[in-house]
Design a protein around this motif. Structure first.
Motif, PDB file in Angstrom:
ATOM      1  N   ASP A 184      25.812   9.023  36.838  1.00 51.05           N
ATOM      2  CA  ASP A 184      24.882  10.063  37.675  1.00 51.05           C
ATOM      3  C   ASP A 184      23.587   9.742  37.188  1.00 51.05           C
ATOM      4  O   ASP A 184      23.247   9.708  36.027  1.00 51.05           O
ATOM      5  CB  ASP A 184      25.163  11.506  37.036  1.00 51.05           C
ATOM      6  CG  ASP A 184      24.666  12.548  37.865  1.00 51.05           C
ATOM      7  OD1 ASP A 184      25.421  13.441  38.141  1.00 51.05           O
ATOM      8  OD2 ASP A 184      23.344  12.338  38.119  1.00 51.05           O
ATOM      9  N   VAL A 185      22.457   9.639  38.323  1.00 49.91           N
ATOM     10  CA  VAL A 185      21.085   9.303  37.834  1.00 49.91           C
ATOM     11  C   VAL A 185      20.572  10.136  36.865  1.00 49.91           C
ATOM     12  O   VAL A 185      19.517   9.755  36.162  1.00 49.91           O
ATOM     13  CB  VAL A 185      20.324   9.187  39.059  1.00 49.91           C
ATOM     14  CG1 VAL A 185      20.825   7.761  40.060  1.00 49.91           C
ATOM     15  CG2 VAL A 185      20.390  10.158  39.974  1.00 49.91           C
ATOM     16  N   GLY A 236      27.674  -6.258  42.650  1.00 52.58           N
ATOM     17  CA  GLY A 236      26.391  -6.496  42.061  1.00 52.58           C
ATOM     18  C   GLY A 236      25.993  -6.001  40.777  1.00 52.58           C
ATOM     19  O   GLY A 236      24.950  -6.169  40.500  1.00 52.58           O
ATOM     20  N   VAL A 237      26.828  -5.194  40.195  1.00 50.17           N
ATOM     21  CA  VAL A 237      26.137  -4.382  39.171  1.00 50.17           C
ATOM     22  C   VAL A 237      26.902  -4.382  37.734  1.00 50.17           C
ATOM     23  O   VAL A 237      28.254  -4.273  38.023  1.00 50.17           O
ATOM     24  CB  VAL A 237      26.038  -2.623  39.552  1.00 50.17           C
ATOM     25  CG1 VAL A 237      25.579  -1.926  38.395  1.00 50.17           C
ATOM     26  CG2 VAL A 237      25.126  -2.531  40.733  1.00 50.17           C
ATOM     27  N   VAL A 272      23.373  -0.432  32.700  1.00 49.52           N
ATOM     28  CA  VAL A 272      23.761  -0.540  34.072  1.00 49.52           C
ATOM     29  C   VAL A 272      22.592  -1.521  34.561  1.00 49.52           C
ATOM     30  O   VAL A 272      21.450  -1.139  34.640  1.00 49.52           O
ATOM     31  CB  VAL A 272      23.628   0.851  34.762  1.00 49.52           C
ATOM     32  CG1 VAL A 272      24.089   0.718  36.209  1.00 49.52           C
ATOM     33  CG2 VAL A 272      24.730   1.858  34.041  1.00 49.52           C
ATOM     34  N   GLN A 273      23.063  -2.715  34.950  1.00 39.05           N
ATOM     35  CA  GLN A 273      22.088  -3.677  35.297  1.00 39.05           C
ATOM     36  C   GLN A 273      22.437  -4.499  36.745  1.00 39.05           C
ATOM     37  O   GLN A 273      23.494  -4.775  36.920  1.00 39.05           O
ATOM     38  CB  GLN A 273      22.233  -4.684  34.288  1.00 39.05           C
ATOM     39  CG  GLN A 273      21.295  -5.657  34.160  1.00 39.05           C
ATOM     40  CD  GLN A 273      21.628  -6.883  33.145  1.00 39.05           C
ATOM     41  OE1 GLN A 273      22.377  -6.769  32.359  1.00 39.05           O
ATOM     42  NE2 GLN A 273      20.626  -7.552  32.946  1.00 39.05           N
ATOM     43  N   GLU A 315      19.686   3.046  41.996  1.00 33.99           N
ATOM     44  CA  GLU A 315      20.809   2.253  42.988  1.00 33.99           C
ATOM     45  C   GLU A 315      21.891   1.775  42.435  1.00 33.99           C
ATOM     46  O   GLU A 315      23.004   1.825  42.791  1.00 33.99           O
ATOM     47  CB  GLU A 315      20.118   1.089  44.072  1.00 33.99           C
ATOM     48  CG  GLU A 315      20.992   0.110  44.915  1.00 33.99           C
ATOM     49  CD  GLU A 315      21.506   0.843  45.965  1.00 33.99           C
ATOM     50  OE1 GLU A 315      21.134   2.119  46.053  1.00 33.99           O
ATOM     51  OE2 GLU A 315      22.648   0.619  46.634  1.00 33.99           O
ATOM     52  N   ALA A 316      21.756   0.979  41.112  1.00 33.20           N
ATOM     53  CA  ALA A 316      22.923   0.435  40.509  1.00 33.20           C
ATOM     54  C   ALA A 316      23.543   1.647  39.919  1.00 33.20           C
ATOM     55  O   ALA A 316      25.009   1.460  40.059  1.00 33.20           O
ATOM     56  CB  ALA A 316      22.090  -0.314  39.238  1.00 33.20           C
ATOM     57  N   VAL A 317      23.240   2.539  39.690  1.00 35.20           N
ATOM     58  CA  VAL A 317      23.892   3.569  39.287  1.00 35.20           C
ATOM     59  C   VAL A 317      24.789   4.286  40.196  1.00 35.20           C
ATOM     60  O   VAL A 317      25.950   4.631  40.169  1.00 35.20           O
ATOM     61  CB  VAL A 317      23.190   4.898  38.432  1.00 35.20           C
ATOM     62  CG1 VAL A 317      23.967   6.215  37.944  1.00 35.20           C
ATOM     63  CG2 VAL A 317      22.471   4.319  36.931  1.00 35.20           C
ATOM     64  N   ARG A 318      24.107   4.346  41.464  1.00 37.02           N
ATOM     65  CA  ARG A 318      24.830   4.745  42.573  1.00 37.02           C
ATOM     66  C   ARG A 318      26.138   4.079  43.051  1.00 37.02           C
ATOM     67  O   ARG A 318      27.034   4.522  43.503  1.00 37.02           O
ATOM     68  CB  ARG A 318      23.970   5.093  43.779  1.00 37.02           C
ATOM     69  CG  ARG A 318      23.387   6.628  43.557  1.00 37.02           C
ATOM     70  CD  ARG A 318      22.479   6.738  45.090  1.00 37.02           C
ATOM     71  NE  ARG A 318      21.166   6.155  45.317  1.00 37.02           N
ATOM     72  CZ  ARG A 318      20.269   6.647  44.765  1.00 37.02           C
ATOM     73  NH1 ARG A 318      19.882   7.440  44.122  1.00 37.02           N
ATOM     74  NH2 ARG A 318      19.056   5.806  44.646  1.00 37.02           N
TER      75      ARG A 318
END
Ligand SMILES: Cc1cc2nc3c(=O)[nH]c(=O)nc-3n(C[C@H](O)[C@H](O)[C@H](O)COP(=O)(O)OP(=O)(O)OC[C@H]3O[C@@H](n4cnc5c(N)ncnc54)[C@H](O)[C@@H]3O)c2cc1C
Length: 384
Positions: A45-46, A335-336, A347-348, A372-375
């Motif tokens: 969650d962001v 891609g994460v 988270v990268q 975006e990575a977290v989402r």
């Protein structure tokens, strides 16, 4: 996907009936549940992003610089340019440069730099019998090394296949093996500076692997150490909680950098090491040091200090989610990359492969990238 969910509900239904002692009443066609690893869900969650950090990998096409040169009355042994492999190769690199530094058996050694390479070189020089002082602009929690992902990645952006010397692959192997042996010593210690984790690489149906390297032939010598590092295995997705088409599991060595760095600093101090704050504007300024032998571990800083334009910055950013000790595994999805460390969940965004961030020296935080990575991870965990 619906099929997988329905199967899951059926399995859950038969488990509930069994719990009620009614298993005999359940449809006989339902297969018994297969054992699944207990994987706690990541709270992606962001609003749980408590930090975002940026770091530059010091990449050199020819591989790290490890030669020695005479600068005035000082012998300077270089130890910089380890790309995305600095933590992983640090101990092996330290052995190479300390052997050169100790050739004249100096009683004292100066190390410039207090990142992964500086600290490990300093400790290795102490073990070789020298009194060591680290001179640096920043100490480890404030250096770029502190902003790394923290996994065993000894071949990550280490060099270009076409630019390395003929003996580099063997040298790399020696460094990787020495590091691997040394990391063994940090397993099982209080605080878990280094530990093993399983990592699940997850792929949706129709996923096409991308190795975007932009035409650059990044070297990969992984096969040379295949006998000491665990192989990946493809596992059935329905033996995991993830609703994806394919799953690959790998066991990885992980560095919990907050604790590991603290352990290294304490080891250095307790062996009589000294720290001194110092900034050098030219390499010639080493003349002001009392030590006759200097190991230069300035990482990306060497680009300016040594006027070494062969160092290419490779930008990398990490979003940090609040740690969840119960999440004892890592992930790769869409891609994460996710690494669950004791000091935060990394988270990268890795989309774009090895070319991501290549030539980009911008250390400004891009919050949208981390969100975006977290989402993307949230879209996965929402389906568990
Ligand atoms: C996003 C990201 C993720 C990464 N993940 C991993 C990973 O999982 N595993 C892995 O093995 N590697 C990883 N790396 C690579 C690794 O972080 C680097 O290779 C490593 O940090 C380089 O360490 P260093 O000690 O050479 O440099 P630094 O950490 O930059 O340290 C340099 C030191 O020199 C000092 N210094 C510099 N210039 C001067 C000067 N002029 N005067 C005085 N002092 C000076 C600095 O203050 C500092 O103390 C990652 C890198 C990035 C960017």
């Amino acid at each position: 996907m619906r099929g997988a969910l329905d199967r899951r509900r059926l399995i859950q239904g038969s488990a509930s009936l069994a719990a009620l002692g009614l298993a005999g009443c359940a449809a006989t066609a339902v297969a018994p549940p297969r054992p699944k690893p207990a994987l706690a869900p990541i709270r992606a969650d962001v609003s749980r992003l408590f930090d975002i950090t940026v770091c530059l990998r010091p990449f050199r096409a020819a591989g790290p610089r490890l030669d020695a040169e005479q600068v005035g009355s000082k012998l300077v042994v270089h130890n910089y340019g380890h790309g995305g492999s600095g933590w992983s190769l640090s101990w092996g690199s330290a052995h190479v440069v300390v052997a050169k530094a100790m050739a004249s058996s100096p009683k004292e050694i100066a190390v410039i730099g207090c990142g992964a390479l500086g600290l490990t070189a300093a400790i290795t020089a102490q073990q070789a019998g020298a009194q060591v002082t680290i001179y640096a602009r920043e100490m480890l929690p404030d250096t770029r090394s502190a902003r790394a992902t923290g996994t065993w990645s000894p071949t990550s952006r280490i060099a270009l296949e076409s630019k390395v010397a003929a003996d580099f692959p063997a040298l790399w192997e020696e460094m990787a093996r020495t590091s691997w042996r040394t990391y063994r010593r940090y397993l099982g210690l209080p605080g878990n500076p280094v530990e093993w984790r399983d990592k699940y690489s997850l792929f949706d149906a129709g996923h096409v692997p991308s190795h975007a390297s932009g035409g650059l032939d990044f070297a990969d010598f992984t096969d040379r150490i295949g006998d000491i590092t665990p192989a990946s295995e493809d596992i059935a997705p329905d033996t995991t909680p993830f609703l994806v088409a394919s799953v690959r599991r790998t066991s990885l060595l992980q560095f919990n950098i907050a604790d590991y760095a603290h352990t290294l600093m304490m080891d250095f101090l307790s062996a009589g090491g000294r720290f001194a704050h110092a900034e050098f504007h030219t390499l010639g300024e080493v003349s002001r040091l009392k030590e006759k032998v200097v190991i230069n571990c300035t990482g990306y800083g060497a680009r300016e200090l040594c006027k070494d334009e062969s160092i290419v910055p490779v930008r990398g950013q990490i979003g940090w989610l609040i740690p969840q000790p119960e999440v004892d595994y890592g992930l790769y999805y869409d891609g994460v990359n996710v690494v669950s460390r004791r000091d935060g969940i990394v988270v990268q965004m890795l989309e774009g492969g090895d070319m991501r961030g290549y030539g980009d020296a911008n250390e400004t935080i891009d919050r949208a990238e981390s969100e975006e990575a977290v989402r993307r991870i949230a879209s996965l965990t929402a389906r568990i």
